[in-house]
Design an enzyme around this catalytic site. Sequence first.
Site, PDB file in Angstrom:
ATOM      1  CD  GLU A   1      48.556  40.760  38.457  1.00 45.66           C
ATOM      2  OE1 GLU A   1      48.116  39.775  37.435  1.00 45.66           O
ATOM      3  OE2 GLU A   1      48.427  40.302  39.509  1.00 45.66           O
TER       4      GLU A   1
ATOM      5  CD  GLU B   1      43.786  38.204  37.311  1.00 40.27           C
ATOM      6  OE1 GLU B   1      43.951  37.080  36.769  1.00 40.27           O
ATOM      7  OE2 GLU B   1      44.352  39.203  36.198  1.00 40.27           O
TER       8      GLU B   1
HETATM    9  C1  BGP Z   1      47.249  37.042  36.612  1.00 40.54           C
HETATM   10  C2  BGP Z   1      47.063  36.485  37.665  1.00 40.54           C
HETATM   11  C3  BGP Z   1      48.692  36.473  38.483  1.00 40.54           C
HETATM   12  C4  BGP Z   1      49.269  35.814  37.478  1.00 40.54           C
HETATM   13  C5  BGP Z   1      49.718  36.479  36.234  1.00 40.54           C
HETATM   14  C6  BGP Z   1      49.682  35.737  35.032  1.00 40.54           C
HETATM   15  O1  BGP Z   1      45.759  36.712  36.220  1.00 40.54           O
HETATM   16  O2  BGP Z   1      46.921  37.706  39.004  1.00 40.54           O
HETATM   17  O3  BGP Z   1      48.737  36.216  40.026  1.00 40.54           O
HETATM   18  O4  BGP Z   1      49.426  34.414  37.864  1.00 40.54           O
HETATM   19  O5  BGP Z   1      48.422  36.219  35.613  1.00 40.54           O
HETATM   20  O6  BGP Z   1      49.553  34.337  34.628  1.00 40.54           O
HETATM   21  P1  BGP Z   1      50.474  33.080  34.614  1.00 40.54           P
HETATM   22  O7  BGP Z   1      51.204  32.606  35.716  1.00 40.54           O
HETATM   23  O8  BGP Z   1      49.133  32.284  34.585  1.00 40.54           O
HETATM   24  O9  BGP Z   1      51.100  33.317  32.781  1.00 40.54           O
END
Ligand code: BGP
Length: 481
Positions: free
Chosen positions: A379, A167
């Site tokens: 993800e 990201e």
């Molecule tokens: C993505 C990232 C992850 C993770 C996920 C969930 O943007 O790559 O590392 O954190 O989001 O996000 P959050 O923890 O803000 O809910």
Amino acid sequence: MTELRMPKDFLWGSASAAYQIEGAHKEDGKGTSNWDEFVQIHGKTFKETTGEVAVDHYHRYKEDIALMAEMGLKTYRFSIAWTRIFPNGRGEVNESGLEFYQNIIDECLKHGIEPMVTLYHWDLPQALVGEYGGWESEQVIDDYVNYAVVLFDAFKDKVKYWITMNEQNIFTTLGWMTAQHPPGKFDDEKMYYLVNHHAFLAHAKTVLKFKEMIPDGKIGASFAYSPSYAINADPIHAMSKIDFDNLKNFWWMDVYAYGRYPKNTYRYLEKKGVAPIVTSEDAVLLEAAAKQIDFMGVNYYQTSVTEYNPLDGVGPYGEMNTSGKKGTGEITGIPGLFKNPSNPHLETTDWDWTIDPMGLRYACKEITSRYNLPIIISENGLGAFDNKTEDNQIHDDYRIAYLNAHVYELMKAVDEGCDVWAYCTWSFTDLLSWLNGYQKRYGFVYVDRDEEGGSLDRYKKDSFYWYQDVIQSDGATITEE
Ligand code: BGP
């Protein structure tokens, strides 16, 4: 039940990131990262949470991977902490850092789990920040490549799937525009585009090196992709959609896949005086790497709605919901181009993230049409409050519903001709959310800890058994609603 099936070799997986799970922030020679420093600043994270202990995966990786094996997971995506390999960003390799990841990889392979390695999931050695400003200087490019080469060399016989950047759009936006991630800069737009340019060049050089060293391996970047829908058929809103896609999506994906920036957006940024300078050497490098990438990695959480935003309309900065209190996030946009109101057709999570399973199929089809590349969903998941009962059960039927609906749409995308190699949920165990503490849970495995601490014991949630069945049946247990 659906008639659809995923292919036998489909990589059903789950993902994590070093800073969010490992802990052991000072152990075995690890250096300090930008995140180790940033979390010390008062008010930056939810209830001042840090990854100093996280969920202690560093000491419990065997237990965690055994749980993955019990579930039947086919791939585990994890990131390597640069500071464990090079405590100061470069120089002498810290052998015990390499050994830790060697152990993780071996443990995965022992259980038939395909390791998928992310080179960079946001934790930059602080030494490089001190020395030359980290991503702000082009010096970072060679240090990044050097770090990657050490890993390729160490793991080339064991790891087939590699992700260069996690990201890039998010860590740069939050780092140089909204001040929510390190280095905590606000509205530094020119630097923001320069930093991105450096990250693209680091990615590109790494891809070329990779192909020299591991010709049979697979490499790509993971992008946080939010496909968009115009609010209605009024041409002015349709125009806001193309402007949004160019500025927020294609600016990254076009570089990974084509090696060039979208022309209209480049012109727009040039007029604003913030476009990065692209030398002819850069252009050649970016294009050469784009020809070599093997897949588009997609982190999919939500879609956006676009609506024309007048010059005196809303700006890019607004309150972000990091508390889990629904409705506390604010609408933002770029004056003169677009704003992103909520979607009246869709529900949201407690953190105001739009829930849109069909958007995942839309994302896959858009990538397939535009780039004709295989896709790895690196993800996807639901952040929610979970409740552990007295008898240690976690009935997360809402997470099962969320994942079921997304997997169903992904199976339809495959059925409609998209070449999808993997689906990694976020996440396997509960872990630290960068800005939302430990209360926003994503895992199949509950970890007994909150913002203050806990036993760190692991408990399987209902979704654990649900995903086990999905994997075992190649998706046959997925239901259609
Ligand atoms: C993505 C990232 C992850 C993770 C996920 C969930 O943007 O790559 O590392 O954190 O989001 O996000 P959050 O923890 O803000 O809910």
